[in-house]
Design a protein around this motif. Structure first.
Motif, mmCIF file in Angstrom:
data_model
loop_
_atom_site.group_PDB
_atom_site.id
_atom_site.type_symbol
_atom_site.label_atom_id
_atom_site.label_comp_id
_atom_site.label_asym_id
_atom_site.label_seq_id
_atom_site.Cartn_x
_atom_site.Cartn_y
_atom_site.Cartn_z
ATOM 1 N N LEU A 1 35.462 28.913 2.694
ATOM 2 C CA LEU A 1 34.464 28.504 3.416
ATOM 3 C C LEU A 1 34.925 27.551 4.325
ATOM 4 C CD1 LEU A 1 31.183 28.465 1.364
ATOM 5 C CD2 LEU A 1 31.929 30.174 2.964
ATOM 6 N N PHE A 2 35.526 26.485 3.857
ATOM 7 C CA PHE A 2 35.966 25.397 4.604
ATOM 8 C C PHE A 2 37.634 24.678 4.256
ATOM 9 C CE2 PHE A 2 31.487 24.875 3.801
ATOM 10 C CZ PHE A 2 30.999 24.774 5.163
ATOM 11 N N LYS A 3 38.224 24.263 4.922
ATOM 12 C CA LYS A 3 39.279 23.110 4.562
ATOM 13 C C LYS A 3 38.456 21.881 4.238
ATOM 14 C CE LYS A 3 42.765 25.873 4.894
ATOM 15 N NZ LYS A 3 43.470 26.337 3.625
ATOM 16 N N PHE A 4 38.953 21.121 3.754
ATOM 17 C CA PHE A 4 38.455 19.778 3.387
ATOM 18 C C PHE A 4 39.455 18.556 3.215
ATOM 19 C CE2 PHE A 4 35.811 17.122 0.234
ATOM 20 C CZ PHE A 4 34.776 16.964 0.814
ATOM 21 N N GLU A 5 38.972 17.575 3.904
ATOM 22 C CA GLU A 5 40.117 16.249 3.802
ATOM 23 C C GLU A 5 39.148 15.086 3.704
ATOM 24 O OE1 GLU A 5 43.965 14.827 6.046
ATOM 25 O OE2 GLU A 5 42.622 16.338 7.060
ATOM 26 N N GLY A 6 39.599 14.184 2.986
ATOM 27 C CA GLY A 6 38.779 12.984 2.748
ATOM 28 C C GLY A 6 39.554 11.825 2.153
ATOM 29 N N PRO B 1 38.058 26.877 8.551
ATOM 30 C CA PRO B 1 39.039 27.106 7.372
ATOM 31 C C PRO B 1 40.418 27.482 8.121
ATOM 32 C CG PRO B 1 37.487 28.731 7.542
ATOM 33 C CD PRO B 1 37.129 27.478 8.374
ATOM 34 N N GLN B 2 40.668 28.017 9.200
ATOM 35 C CA GLN B 2 41.769 28.439 9.948
ATOM 36 C C GLN B 2 42.413 27.277 10.663
ATOM 37 O OE1 GLN B 2 39.336 31.136 10.144
ATOM 38 N NE2 GLN B 2 40.291 31.566 8.251
ATOM 39 N N SER B 3 41.758 26.852 11.736
ATOM 40 C CA SER B 3 42.362 25.721 12.620
ATOM 41 C C SER B 3 42.234 24.427 12.175
ATOM 42 C CB SER B 3 41.242 25.651 13.768
ATOM 43 O OG SER B 3 40.224 25.012 13.613
ATOM 44 N N GLY B 4 41.622 24.071 11.128
ATOM 45 C CA GLY B 4 41.578 22.718 10.480
ATOM 46 C C GLY B 4 40.536 21.853 11.366
ATOM 47 N N GLU B 5 39.966 22.236 12.449
ATOM 48 C CA GLU B 5 39.235 21.449 13.299
ATOM 49 C C GLU B 5 37.989 20.860 12.330
ATOM 50 O OE1 GLU B 5 36.637 21.798 17.354
ATOM 51 O OE2 GLU B 5 37.413 23.477 16.567
ATOM 52 N N ILE B 6 37.554 19.400 12.405
ATOM 53 C CA ILE B 6 36.246 19.083 11.940
ATOM 54 C C ILE B 6 35.333 19.709 12.660
ATOM 55 C CG2 ILE B 6 35.077 16.718 11.557
ATOM 56 C CD1 ILE B 6 37.744 15.441 11.236
ATOM 57 N N LEU B 7 34.347 20.199 11.779
ATOM 58 C CA LEU B 7 33.305 20.983 12.439
ATOM 59 C C LEU B 7 32.125 20.069 12.648
ATOM 60 C CD1 LEU B 7 33.519 23.968 9.856
ATOM 61 C CD2 LEU B 7 33.935 24.062 12.071
ATOM 62 N N GLU B 8 31.384 20.295 13.829
ATOM 63 C CA GLU B 8 30.196 19.876 14.369
ATOM 64 C C GLU B 8 29.168 20.816 13.848
ATOM 65 O OE1 GLU B 8 30.015 18.396 18.026
ATOM 66 O OE2 GLU B 8 31.742 17.022 17.942
ATOM 67 N N ASN B 9 29.383 22.123 14.205
ATOM 68 C CA ASN B 9 28.489 23.396 14.069
ATOM 69 C C ASN B 9 29.253 24.363 13.004
ATOM 70 O OD1 ASN B 9 26.016 22.616 15.373
ATOM 71 N ND2 ASN B 9 27.522 22.348 17.149
#
Length: 232
Positions: free
Chosen positions: A65-70, A96-104
């Motif tokens: 579903l997501f890449k995740f970074e914290g 999950p592909q680009s790694g862009e932080i999601l707003e939507n």
């Protein structure tokens, strides 16, 4: 009275004080964990993690579903019987592909495009102090495994409490009136660095796995299943 007798008596009087000033093996073990998790000097320590979030639904294949970074920023307050760990966290769901932080995000299970609520946990504090009668059991409460050149501390935590968002009021967002999850931490540290008492903070590598309900922003309160976070 001979001089050596005075010396012997003085040693007997001071011995309990001198022994009390030396850390016991149990106290040293707790101090080692403190230096891995934080910094005994009170300086800030930053842990960073990155990984992937998967769906886990009975009878269905997993979906990435997501890449995740914290990031977790921690400050240690040393106490006589342990320490307080004062922390804040920020974590971000990414494409999950680009790694862009999601707003939507387009939910693949519902087909809806919805706003993403990122994680801002403040505070995330822990009271890691122990009464004297509990110190002999410190290795069971903060377990570790000897891997030869490395030591790994592990924490296995199972949150279970009343959900602040009730099903009655927030049925689209939460699956239960009880919040239940599981988090598994492993802190890998070189034993040679741990043995260096001049280090107030010891470098470590972490592994973190989390099993949780769907995030509320996913709007899947009526669907069975969980999220699995696999990070390091």
């Amino acid at each position: 009275m001979p001089y050596y007798t005075y010396t012997f008596l003085l040693i007997l009087i001071l011995l309990p004080i001198l022994l009390g000033a030396v850390d016991t093996p149990d106290q040293e073990y707790l101090n080692d964990f403190m230096r891995v998790r934080g910094d005994a000097s009170g300086a800030d320590v930053v842990y960073h993690w990155t990984g992937t979030v998967y769906s886990y639904i009975p009878g269905q294949r997993r979906v990435e579903l997501f890449k995740f970074e914290g990031f977790n920023v921690a400050r240690t307050e040393v106490q006589e019987n342990g320490f307080y760990l004062l922390t804040r966290e920020a974590a971000f769901f990414q494409h999950p592909q680009s790694g862009e932080i999601l707003e939507n995000w387009r939910n693949p299970f519902t087909g809806k495009t919805i706003p993403v609520l990122q994680i801002w946990n403040d505070p995330v504090n822990q009271n890691i102090t122990f009464e004297a009668n509990m110190m002999p059991y410190i290795r069971k409460m903060l377990p570790s495994t000897d891997l030869g050149s490395q030591l790994v501390f592990n924490q296995e935590i199972f949150p279970f409490y009343d959900n602040p968002m009730s099903r009655k009021e927030y049925g689209d967002y939460v699956q239960s009136d009880i919040y239940q999850s599981a988090e598994f931490f492993q802190f890998f540290v070189d034993k040679s660095e741990l043995a260096d008492r001049s280090l107030t903070s010891v470098p470590a590598t972490i592994s973190w796995t989390r099993i949780s309900p769907w995030m509320p922003f996913m709007q899947m309160g009526d669907r069975e299943g969980n999220l699995v976070f696999v990070c390091r």
